[in-house]
Design a protein around this motif. Sequence first.
Motif, PDB file in Angstrom:
ATOM      1  N   ARG A 166       0.881  -1.376  -0.255  1.00  0.00           N
ATOM      2  CA  ARG A 166      -0.198  -0.115   0.265  1.00  0.00           C
ATOM      3  C   ARG A 166       1.028   1.226  -0.378  1.00  0.00           C
ATOM      4  NH1 ARG A 166      -3.631  -1.263   4.415  1.00  0.00           N
ATOM      5  NH2 ARG A 166      -5.124  -1.782   2.757  1.00  0.00           N
TER       6      ARG A 166
ATOM      7  N   PRO B 265       0.857   0.338  -9.564  1.00  0.00           N
ATOM      8  CA  PRO B 265       0.378   0.917  -8.778  1.00  0.00           C
ATOM      9  C   PRO B 265      -0.228   2.406  -9.426  1.00  0.00           C
ATOM     10  CG  PRO B 265       2.700  -0.400  -8.992  1.00  0.00           C
ATOM     11  CD  PRO B 265       1.780   0.219 -10.189  1.00  0.00           C
TER      12      PRO B 265
ATOM     13  N   ALA C  90      -7.152   2.642 -11.371  1.00  0.00           N
ATOM     14  CA  ALA C  90      -8.334   2.306 -10.402  1.00  0.00           C
ATOM     15  C   ALA C  90      -8.828   1.544 -11.849  1.00  0.00           C
ATOM     16  CB  ALA C  90      -8.925   3.513 -10.354  1.00  0.00           C
TER      17      ALA C  90
ATOM     18  N   TYR D 187       0.285   0.356  -4.371  1.00  0.00           N
ATOM     19  CA  TYR D 187      -0.478  -0.536  -5.192  1.00  0.00           C
ATOM     20  C   TYR D 187      -1.953  -0.605  -4.010  1.00  0.00           C
ATOM     21  CZ  TYR D 187       3.090  -3.805  -7.307  1.00  0.00           C
ATOM     22  OH  TYR D 187       3.800  -3.474  -8.610  1.00  0.00           O
ATOM     23  N   LYS D 188      -3.232  -0.955  -4.635  1.00  0.00           N
ATOM     24  CA  LYS D 188      -4.073  -1.250  -3.483  1.00  0.00           C
ATOM     25  C   LYS D 188      -4.500  -3.150  -3.110  1.00  0.00           C
ATOM     26  CE  LYS D 188      -6.107   2.985  -5.898  1.00  0.00           C
ATOM     27  NZ  LYS D 188      -7.585   3.153  -6.739  1.00  0.00           N
TER      28      LYS D 188
ATOM     29  N   THR E 144     -14.174  -4.597  -6.871  1.00  0.00           N
ATOM     30  CA  THR E 144     -12.898  -4.241  -5.934  1.00  0.00           C
ATOM     31  C   THR E 144     -12.134  -3.518  -7.050  1.00  0.00           C
ATOM     32  OG1 THR E 144     -11.383  -4.829  -5.712  1.00  0.00           O
ATOM     33  CG2 THR E 144     -13.193  -5.205  -4.268  1.00  0.00           C
ATOM     34  N   ASP E 145     -11.520  -2.103  -7.200  1.00  0.00           N
ATOM     35  CA  ASP E 145     -10.268  -1.487  -7.957  1.00  0.00           C
ATOM     36  C   ASP E 145      -9.029  -1.849  -7.243  1.00  0.00           C
ATOM     37  OD1 ASP E 145      -9.964   0.084  -5.965  1.00  0.00           O
ATOM     38  OD2 ASP E 145     -10.035   2.089  -6.810  1.00  0.00           O
ATOM     39  N   SER E 146      -8.541  -3.331  -6.894  1.00  0.00           N
ATOM     40  CA  SER E 146      -7.762  -3.406  -5.857  1.00  0.00           C
ATOM     41  C   SER E 146      -6.919  -3.710  -7.733  1.00  0.00           C
ATOM     42  CB  SER E 146      -7.735  -4.802  -5.569  1.00  0.00           C
ATOM     43  OG  SER E 146      -8.646  -4.650  -4.191  1.00  0.00           O
ATOM     44  N   ASN E 147      -5.577  -3.711  -7.636  1.00  0.00           N
ATOM     45  CA  ASN E 147      -4.716  -3.950  -8.459  1.00  0.00           C
ATOM     46  C   ASN E 147      -3.220  -4.467  -8.053  1.00  0.00           C
ATOM     47  OD1 ASN E 147      -2.404  -2.093  -7.144  1.00  0.00           O
ATOM     48  ND2 ASN E 147      -2.886  -0.555  -8.484  1.00  0.00           N
TER      49      ASN E 147
ATOM     50  N   CYS F  62      -8.609  -4.094   3.945  1.00  0.00           N
ATOM     51  CA  CYS F  62      -8.590  -3.663   2.364  1.00  0.00           C
ATOM     52  C   CYS F  62      -9.647  -4.819   1.776  1.00  0.00           C
ATOM     53  CB  CYS F  62      -7.218  -4.110   1.889  1.00  0.00           C
ATOM     54  SG  CYS F  62      -7.002  -5.868   2.494  1.00  0.00           S
TER      55      CYS F  62
END
Length: 342
Positions: free
Chosen positions: A81, A338, A341, A85-86, A146-149, A127
Motif C-alpha cells: 500500500r 500502482p 483504478a 498498490y491497492k 473492487t479496484d484492487s490491482n 483491504c
Amino acid sequence: MLRGLFSKAFNYIWYNRSWTRYTLMPLAWLYQAVVSLRRHAYARGWKTTNRYPLPVIVVGNITVGGSGKTPLVIWLVDFLRKAGYKPAIITRGYRGKASSWPQQVRPDSDPVVVGDEAVLLARRCACPLAVGPDRSASVEALLQHTDSNIIISDDGLQHYALERDVEIAVIDAMRRFGNGCLLPAGPLREPVKRLDEVDFVVSNGIAARGEYAMSLRMQKACNLVTGESCELQAFVDEPVHAVAGIGNPKRFFSALRQQGLTFHEHAFADHHHFKATDLAFDDSAPVLMTEKDAVKCKRFAQHHYWYVPVEAELNKHFGPRLLAALEKQSLNTTFKQPGTAG
C-alpha cells in the motif's frame, strides 16, 4: 479432543524422529506420487490454470501447521500500500461453514462462517478480502467488486490452478522440516527441493543462507472486552494463563517467556473451536492468547482475557527485492499499475 490428540501424536512423530515414521512411509510414497502427478498435469496443460490481469503473490509453506504466514501477509499489505498498490487478499477460509463461496470478509464477519484467520486479516489489513476453497473464483469476485490491482493469496502454494507471479515460502526456523518426510510420515506437503523454485524464502526466526529473516514483535496486550491496551511487562509480576490454538504453540509461549512472564501453558490444536469452558480455569488470573484465538473467544470474553498482537519485521533487503520482482514481471505481462483504478 480427539483431533487434539491426533495432532499431538503426529507432531511427536514428525519432530522427534520417532521410529513410527517408518510404518507410515508407504503412505508417504503414495502421497508423493500423487503430488508429482498433479504438478505434472498442470505443467503439461492437462489441468486448467487461470491467469488474471493483475499480479498475484502467493504466500505459503511446504509444511503442515503454522509458520508465520499471517503476520507476513499483514506486513505485505502495508508495504505494498505504501508502494502505491491497492492490495486485496484471498484465503481458503479453513473450517469456515459458509453455505456458498466465495464470501466477502469484513472485520465484523462471523469466524464460524468464514474462518478465524480471514476475520483476523480483515481486522488488521482494512483491504478487500475474499475467502473460499476456489481461489480463482475469489480473485474473480475481487476483480468484479473492487479496484484492487494486486492480489495476495494467504496460503495456496500448492493451489496450482491459480497462476502466480511471485511465490513466497515461509518456514518455521525453530522446527524447519521436521524429519524431512512427506505426509503422513512427516510434516512436508511437498519435497524440500520445491523451495528451489520459489522467488523468496522467508524464515520466521534465524535465517539460513539464501533466506530472508522475519522476526515477530510482541510488546503489548489488548483486552477483549474493553479494547484497552497495555505493555506486556504489566503481567511480569503476576501469575498468568497463556492460551494458544495455533500451529506451533511453543513459539507463542517462548516469546512470552522472553518478555519475562511466568505462566501456565494451555496448548490447543490449530484452529481449535474454543468454548467458554476451555478457559474456565480455577482462578481469575489474566488469560493471554494469540490474536487469532481472540477472534473466536470474543463472544464469551471476560474482563481478564487479553490477546497479544504481533508485528512482523523483515530483512531490510526483502521489500526492495520484492518490488523489483514485481517490476520484472510487469515487463512481460500487462498489469494494472500502482495507483490506477479499475
